[in-house]
Design a protein around this motif. Sequence first.
Motif, mmCIF file in Angstrom:
data_model
loop_
_atom_site.group_PDB
_atom_site.id
_atom_site.type_symbol
_atom_site.label_atom_id
_atom_site.label_comp_id
_atom_site.label_asym_id
_atom_site.label_seq_id
_atom_site.Cartn_x
_atom_site.Cartn_y
_atom_site.Cartn_z
ATOM 1 N N SER A 97 21.788 42.823 -50.282
ATOM 2 C CA SER A 97 21.316 42.248 -51.565
ATOM 3 C C SER A 97 19.881 42.650 -51.905
ATOM 4 O O SER A 97 19.197 41.934 -52.645
ATOM 5 C CB SER A 97 21.408 40.717 -51.536
ATOM 6 N N PHE A 98 19.400 43.767 -51.356
ATOM 7 C CA PHE A 98 18.046 44.274 -51.630
ATOM 8 C C PHE A 98 16.964 43.243 -51.338
ATOM 9 O O PHE A 98 15.957 43.156 -52.032
ATOM 10 C CB PHE A 98 17.928 44.773 -53.075
ATOM 11 N N LYS A 99 17.182 42.442 -50.288
ATOM 12 C CA LYS A 99 16.133 41.514 -49.870
ATOM 13 C C LYS A 99 16.307 41.159 -48.395
ATOM 14 O O LYS A 99 17.396 41.276 -47.840
ATOM 15 C CB LYS A 99 16.140 40.246 -50.730
ATOM 16 N N VAL A 100 15.181 40.768 -47.779
ATOM 17 C CA VAL A 100 15.214 40.242 -46.418
ATOM 18 C C VAL A 100 15.008 38.741 -46.563
ATOM 19 O O VAL A 100 13.942 38.282 -46.948
ATOM 20 C CB VAL A 100 14.104 40.872 -45.538
ATOM 21 N N GLY A 101 16.074 37.966 -46.287
ATOM 22 C CA GLY A 101 16.047 36.525 -46.531
ATOM 23 C C GLY A 101 15.671 35.694 -45.315
ATOM 24 O O GLY A 101 15.259 36.232 -44.276
ATOM 25 N N LYS A 102 15.846 34.372 -45.443
ATOM 26 C CA LYS A 102 15.461 33.439 -44.376
ATOM 27 C C LYS A 102 16.239 33.681 -43.089
ATOM 28 O O LYS A 102 15.666 33.655 -41.999
ATOM 29 C CB LYS A 102 15.677 31.995 -44.843
ATOM 30 N N ARG A 103 17.566 33.899 -43.200
ATOM 31 C CA ARG A 103 18.374 34.101 -41.991
ATOM 32 C C ARG A 103 17.942 35.352 -41.235
ATOM 33 O O ARG A 103 17.794 35.348 -40.018
ATOM 34 C CB ARG A 103 19.864 34.210 -42.351
ATOM 35 N N GLU A 104 17.748 36.450 -41.997
ATOM 36 C CA GLU A 104 17.287 37.698 -41.372
ATOM 37 C C GLU A 104 15.908 37.506 -40.743
ATOM 38 O O GLU A 104 15.621 38.029 -39.676
ATOM 39 C CB GLU A 104 17.242 38.833 -42.407
ATOM 40 N N GLY A 105 15.058 36.712 -41.439
ATOM 41 C CA GLY A 105 13.718 36.411 -40.925
ATOM 42 C C GLY A 105 13.777 35.716 -39.576
ATOM 43 O O GLY A 105 13.044 36.073 -38.639
ATOM 44 N N LEU A 106 14.663 34.738 -39.445
ATOM 45 C CA LEU A 106 14.823 34.014 -38.177
ATOM 46 C C LEU A 106 15.318 34.937 -37.063
ATOM 47 O O LEU A 106 14.871 34.831 -35.912
ATOM 48 C CB LEU A 106 15.797 32.837 -38.356
ATOM 49 N N VAL A 107 16.233 35.855 -37.401
ATOM 50 C CA VAL A 107 16.749 36.818 -36.414
ATOM 51 C C VAL A 107 15.602 37.707 -35.908
ATOM 52 O O VAL A 107 15.480 37.966 -34.702
ATOM 53 C CB VAL A 107 17.883 37.687 -37.019
ATOM 54 N N ASN B 119 3.520 47.742 -33.763
ATOM 55 C CA ASN B 119 4.635 48.058 -34.665
ATOM 56 C C ASN B 119 5.823 47.136 -34.447
ATOM 57 O O ASN B 119 6.460 46.689 -35.399
ATOM 58 C CB ASN B 119 5.056 49.525 -34.499
ATOM 59 N N ILE B 120 6.129 46.838 -33.175
ATOM 60 C CA ILE B 120 7.231 45.917 -32.871
ATOM 61 C C ILE B 120 6.899 44.529 -33.418
ATOM 62 O O ILE B 120 7.752 43.861 -34.004
ATOM 63 C CB ILE B 120 7.517 45.888 -31.347
ATOM 64 N N PHE B 121 5.650 44.110 -33.248
ATOM 65 C CA PHE B 121 5.186 42.813 -33.770
ATOM 66 C C PHE B 121 5.347 42.769 -35.294
ATOM 67 O O PHE B 121 5.815 41.774 -35.852
ATOM 68 C CB PHE B 121 3.716 42.623 -33.369
ATOM 69 N N ASN B 122 4.973 43.878 -35.976
ATOM 70 C CA ASN B 122 5.075 43.941 -37.438
ATOM 71 C C ASN B 122 6.519 43.829 -37.925
ATOM 72 O O ASN B 122 6.823 43.074 -38.851
ATOM 73 C CB ASN B 122 4.480 45.250 -37.970
ATOM 74 N N ILE B 123 7.414 44.617 -37.299
ATOM 75 C CA ILE B 123 8.815 44.666 -37.734
ATOM 76 C C ILE B 123 9.513 43.327 -37.509
ATOM 77 O O ILE B 123 10.349 42.911 -38.307
ATOM 78 C CB ILE B 123 9.597 45.773 -36.964
ATOM 79 N N THR B 124 9.171 42.661 -36.405
ATOM 80 C CA THR B 124 9.881 41.436 -36.034
ATOM 81 C C THR B 124 9.171 40.179 -36.532
ATOM 82 O O THR B 124 9.627 39.543 -37.477
ATOM 83 C CB THR B 124 10.064 41.373 -34.508
ATOM 84 N N LEU B 125 8.035 39.852 -35.932
ATOM 85 C CA LEU B 125 7.383 38.573 -36.238
ATOM 86 C C LEU B 125 6.770 38.545 -37.640
ATOM 87 O O LEU B 125 6.944 37.573 -38.377
ATOM 88 C CB LEU B 125 6.320 38.240 -35.186
ATOM 89 N N VAL B 126 6.043 39.605 -38.014
ATOM 90 C CA VAL B 126 5.384 39.620 -39.337
ATOM 91 C C VAL B 126 6.436 39.592 -40.451
ATOM 92 O O VAL B 126 6.385 38.749 -41.344
ATOM 93 C CB VAL B 126 4.451 40.846 -39.486
ATOM 94 N N ALA B 127 7.408 40.521 -40.371
ATOM 95 C CA ALA B 127 8.465 40.562 -41.394
ATOM 96 C C ALA B 127 9.297 39.290 -41.360
ATOM 97 O O ALA B 127 9.661 38.744 -42.413
ATOM 98 C CB ALA B 127 9.363 41.783 -41.179
ATOM 99 N N ALA C 263 7.214 36.194 -42.774
ATOM 100 C CA ALA C 263 7.027 36.380 -44.224
ATOM 101 C C ALA C 263 8.346 36.151 -44.975
ATOM 102 O O ALA C 263 8.379 35.475 -46.010
ATOM 103 C CB ALA C 263 6.478 37.774 -44.518
ATOM 104 N N ALA C 264 9.456 36.704 -44.438
ATOM 105 C CA ALA C 264 10.770 36.561 -45.082
ATOM 106 C C ALA C 264 11.253 35.114 -45.045
ATOM 107 O O ALA C 264 11.911 34.646 -45.981
ATOM 108 C CB ALA C 264 11.795 37.473 -44.405
ATOM 109 N N PHE C 265 10.931 34.399 -43.968
ATOM 110 C CA PHE C 265 11.338 32.994 -43.858
ATOM 111 C C PHE C 265 10.604 32.134 -44.896
ATOM 112 O O PHE C 265 11.173 31.220 -45.483
ATOM 113 C CB PHE C 265 11.070 32.456 -42.448
ATOM 114 N N LEU C 266 9.333 32.459 -45.144
ATOM 115 C CA LEU C 266 8.540 31.698 -46.110
ATOM 116 C C LEU C 266 8.962 31.989 -47.551
ATOM 117 O O LEU C 266 9.020 31.095 -48.387
ATOM 118 C CB LEU C 266 7.050 32.020 -45.940
ATOM 119 N N TYR C 267 9.239 33.280 -47.808
ATOM 120 C CA TYR C 267 9.651 33.685 -49.158
ATOM 121 C C TYR C 267 10.447 34.982 -49.037
ATOM 122 O O TYR C 267 9.912 35.976 -48.544
ATOM 123 C CB TYR C 267 8.423 33.891 -50.061
ATOM 124 N N PRO C 268 11.744 34.974 -49.433
ATOM 125 C CA PRO C 268 12.574 36.175 -49.266
ATOM 126 C C PRO C 268 11.882 37.431 -49.807
ATOM 127 O O PRO C 268 11.334 37.419 -50.919
ATOM 128 C CB PRO C 268 13.833 35.841 -50.083
#
Length: 317
Positions: free
Chosen positions: A291-301, A75-83, A86-91
């Motif tokens: 903004s109802f999206k998880v973007g590149k910056r959030e993805g990197l975090v 679950n931790i892997f899914n929330i952090t690395l997977v999300a 995916a968000a970094f590749l396409y918001p």
Amino acid sequence: MAYILLIIGFGLLIKGADLFVDGSSNIAKLLRVPSILIGLTIVAFGTSSPEATVSIIAALEGSADVALGNVVGSNIFNITLVAGVAAFLYPLRVENETIRKEIPFTLLASAALLILMSDIALQGSGSNLLTRNDGFIFLLFLSIFMYYVIEIGLKSRKDTADEPVTEEISWGKNILITILGLAAIIFGGDLVVANGTEIAYSLGMSETLVGLTIIAIGTSLPELVTSVSAALKKESEIALGNIVGSNIFNILFVLGASASISPLAANDKMFIDVILMIVLTIILLVFSRTSFKVGKREGLVLVAAYIIYLVYIILRN
């Protein structure tokens, strides 16, 4: 030989995810339901099957640490690395319902896990245990979630009943593609976990560390390749639905079934991991509200958060 089988496993995972996303996305169009619902159900349940297999076998063999660590680590892997990837590749576009109901439901399931495993603190018991009764409570929660998803799906189908399917899509072909994709994902995931674990033991890693890293990451590879594949195809709702749905299934179905088969003892270290899982879910919820999206910056975090967590558990063990 283990290295060759590991590479074959990765190949099956990647191709399987590609077929699985295509097939499930087309099934959503045929059923006239939003992609997010397919992500929350068919895709999430399918990609959670390796966790279910590993945890249920571990429960039958009396390895509670593996069963519980696999779910929490996944679950931790899914929330952090997977999300994050995916968000970094396409918001990832986030529906209002996902913010108001689905992610909070993940949070509720995580909080329920923390409460049900806190027997010493709450009841003064001699040990922290997920009992068979706790397992049945998880399965009851799952049935409530499934009722909610089916109700939303039926409402959506009714609202779009008059809309024609824009492209020629066949049921048989897409069901076959989805099943073949899922089979490749499960078989590929099994090869990766088995051979990755063998390599890790040969390198001198401890059983606890293997459980929290190799097994948790290995059983979450289907979620990773499926969400990344969905993001690359701009199916962001399937990508996010898969992550949120998988986490719900992992706690409610995988732990529910495992604890119903055999009570699971929770060691003290696991509490820190469960609390971290809850904090990270809250962070994902906060990111989803921007903004109802998880973007590149959030993805990197999120990716950075997983790297920090990985370093922490390696040093801790």
